[in-house]
Design a protein around this motif. Sequence first.
Motif, PDB file in Angstrom:
ATOM      1  N   VAL A   1       0.856  -1.177   0.000  1.00 38.52           N
ATOM      2  CA  VAL A   1       0.000   0.000   0.000  1.00 38.52           C
ATOM      3  C   VAL A   1       0.892   1.226   0.000  1.00 38.52           C
ATOM      4  O   VAL A   1       1.857   1.304   0.766  1.00 38.52           O
ATOM      5  CB  VAL A   1      -0.932   0.010   1.232  1.00 38.52           C
ATOM      6  CG1 VAL A   1      -1.614   1.361   1.394  1.00 38.52           C
ATOM      7  CG2 VAL A   1      -1.972  -1.087   1.113  1.00 38.52           C
ATOM      8  N   THR A   2       0.554   2.159  -0.887  1.00 33.37           N
ATOM      9  CA  THR A   2       1.312   3.409  -0.949  1.00 33.37           C
ATOM     10  C   THR A   2       0.390   4.593  -0.667  1.00 33.37           C
ATOM     11  O   THR A   2      -0.787   4.576  -1.008  1.00 33.37           O
ATOM     12  CB  THR A   2       1.958   3.623  -2.331  1.00 33.37           C
ATOM     13  OG1 THR A   2       0.933   3.781  -3.313  1.00 33.37           O
ATOM     14  CG2 THR A   2       2.857   2.463  -2.705  1.00 33.37           C
TER      15      THR A   2
ATOM     16  N   ARG B   1      -3.510  -7.551   2.616  1.00 30.74           N
ATOM     17  CA  ARG B   1      -3.851  -6.151   2.359  1.00 30.74           C
ATOM     18  C   ARG B   1      -4.221  -5.357   3.589  1.00 30.74           C
ATOM     19  O   ARG B   1      -3.842  -4.194   3.724  1.00 30.74           O
ATOM     20  CB  ARG B   1      -4.961  -6.052   1.313  1.00 30.74           C
ATOM     21  CG  ARG B   1      -6.290  -6.599   1.762  1.00 30.74           C
ATOM     22  CD  ARG B   1      -7.344  -6.503   0.653  1.00 30.74           C
ATOM     23  NE  ARG B   1      -8.484  -7.327   0.972  1.00 30.74           N
ATOM     24  CZ  ARG B   1      -9.490  -6.944   1.750  1.00 30.74           C
ATOM     25  NH1 ARG B   1      -9.503  -5.740   2.263  1.00 30.74           N
ATOM     26  NH2 ARG B   1     -10.475  -7.766   1.999  1.00 30.74           N
ATOM     27  N   GLN B   2      -4.993  -5.935   4.521  1.00 22.69           N
ATOM     28  CA  GLN B   2      -5.453  -5.145   5.660  1.00 22.69           C
ATOM     29  C   GLN B   2      -4.294  -4.638   6.502  1.00 22.69           C
ATOM     30  O   GLN B   2      -4.286  -3.488   6.944  1.00 22.69           O
ATOM     31  CB  GLN B   2      -6.444  -5.927   6.523  1.00 22.69           C
ATOM     32  CG  GLN B   2      -7.226  -5.028   7.471  1.00 22.69           C
ATOM     33  CD  GLN B   2      -8.035  -3.969   6.732  1.00 22.69           C
ATOM     34  OE1 GLN B   2      -8.853  -4.285   5.881  1.00 22.69           O
ATOM     35  NE2 GLN B   2      -7.799  -2.699   7.036  1.00 22.69           N
ATOM     36  N   ALA B   3      -3.306  -5.492   6.736  1.00 26.20           N
ATOM     37  CA  ALA B   3      -2.137  -5.069   7.510  1.00 26.20           C
ATOM     38  C   ALA B   3      -1.385  -3.955   6.793  1.00 26.20           C
ATOM     39  O   ALA B   3      -0.923  -3.001   7.425  1.00 26.20           O
ATOM     40  CB  ALA B   3      -1.212  -6.251   7.768  1.00 26.20           C
ATOM     41  N   ALA B   4      -1.283  -4.044   5.474  1.00 27.34           N
ATOM     42  CA  ALA B   4      -0.598  -2.999   4.706  1.00 27.34           C
ATOM     43  C   ALA B   4      -1.377  -1.686   4.759  1.00 27.34           C
ATOM     44  O   ALA B   4      -0.785  -0.617   4.974  1.00 27.34           O
ATOM     45  CB  ALA B   4      -0.391  -3.457   3.261  1.00 27.34           C
ATOM     46  N   PHE B   5      -2.695  -1.751   4.572  1.00 20.21           N
ATOM     47  CA  PHE B   5      -3.519  -0.535   4.670  1.00 20.21           C
ATOM     48  C   PHE B   5      -3.415   0.088   6.066  1.00 20.21           C
ATOM     49  O   PHE B   5      -3.198   1.298   6.205  1.00 20.21           O
ATOM     50  CB  PHE B   5      -4.989  -0.838   4.364  1.00 20.21           C
ATOM     51  CG  PHE B   5      -5.340  -0.813   2.911  1.00 20.21           C
ATOM     52  CD1 PHE B   5      -5.327   0.368   2.188  1.00 20.21           C
ATOM     53  CD2 PHE B   5      -5.706  -1.982   2.257  1.00 20.21           C
ATOM     54  CE1 PHE B   5      -5.660   0.395   0.843  1.00 20.21           C
ATOM     55  CE2 PHE B   5      -6.032  -1.967   0.906  1.00 20.21           C
ATOM     56  CZ  PHE B   5      -6.013  -0.776   0.202  1.00 20.21           C
ATOM     57  N   ASP B   6      -3.584  -0.743   7.095  1.00 20.32           N
ATOM     58  CA  ASP B   6      -3.543  -0.233   8.465  1.00 20.32           C
ATOM     59  C   ASP B   6      -2.169   0.342   8.798  1.00 20.32           C
ATOM     60  O   ASP B   6      -2.071   1.392   9.434  1.00 20.32           O
ATOM     61  CB  ASP B   6      -3.913  -1.325   9.464  1.00 20.32           C
ATOM     62  CG  ASP B   6      -5.387  -1.695   9.418  1.00 20.32           C
ATOM     63  OD1 ASP B   6      -6.190  -0.928   8.827  1.00 20.32           O
ATOM     64  OD2 ASP B   6      -5.738  -2.755   9.981  1.00 20.32           O
TER      65      ASP B   6
END
Length: 153
Positions: free
Chosen positions: A34-35, A104-109
Amino acid sequence: MTIKPTIRVQHEDFGLQAEVDLLSKGKPDVGAVVTFSGLCRDDGGALMALELEHYPGMAEAEMTRIGDLAIARFGLLGLTAIHRYGKISVGENIVLVIAAAPHRQAAFDGANFVMDFLKTAAPFWKREHGKDGAAGDWVAAKDADDAARDKWQ
């Protein structure tokens, strides 16, 4: 293996794809990247640029502390945070946060967490420069930024 964040405070611009590649290439456990790129906006046509200053040494230390917290809390496999300083024109990059994780959720968070704390805890200051060329006042902290940070407590 201990994951350490990549932290940079720099005057020069950065390349998003190059930074993503540095963080994620050759890491087969990375399933999500996630950027977040923060840009200088024109604030309804009133701004020409933002002037960003930082406390050298302390800014990097605080960004590293925030990065270490995000890595531990969200199980990130990599984290990059770059913040620019100097006079930045409308449309140019100000900040980049990249979070890499298995899912994805860990990257977003992780990316959200880092940005919420960068906005409130890292020693950066900004001053608006109007289209008329005049330097304005230094921008005050916003209650909304504090509220966004506080949701992580």
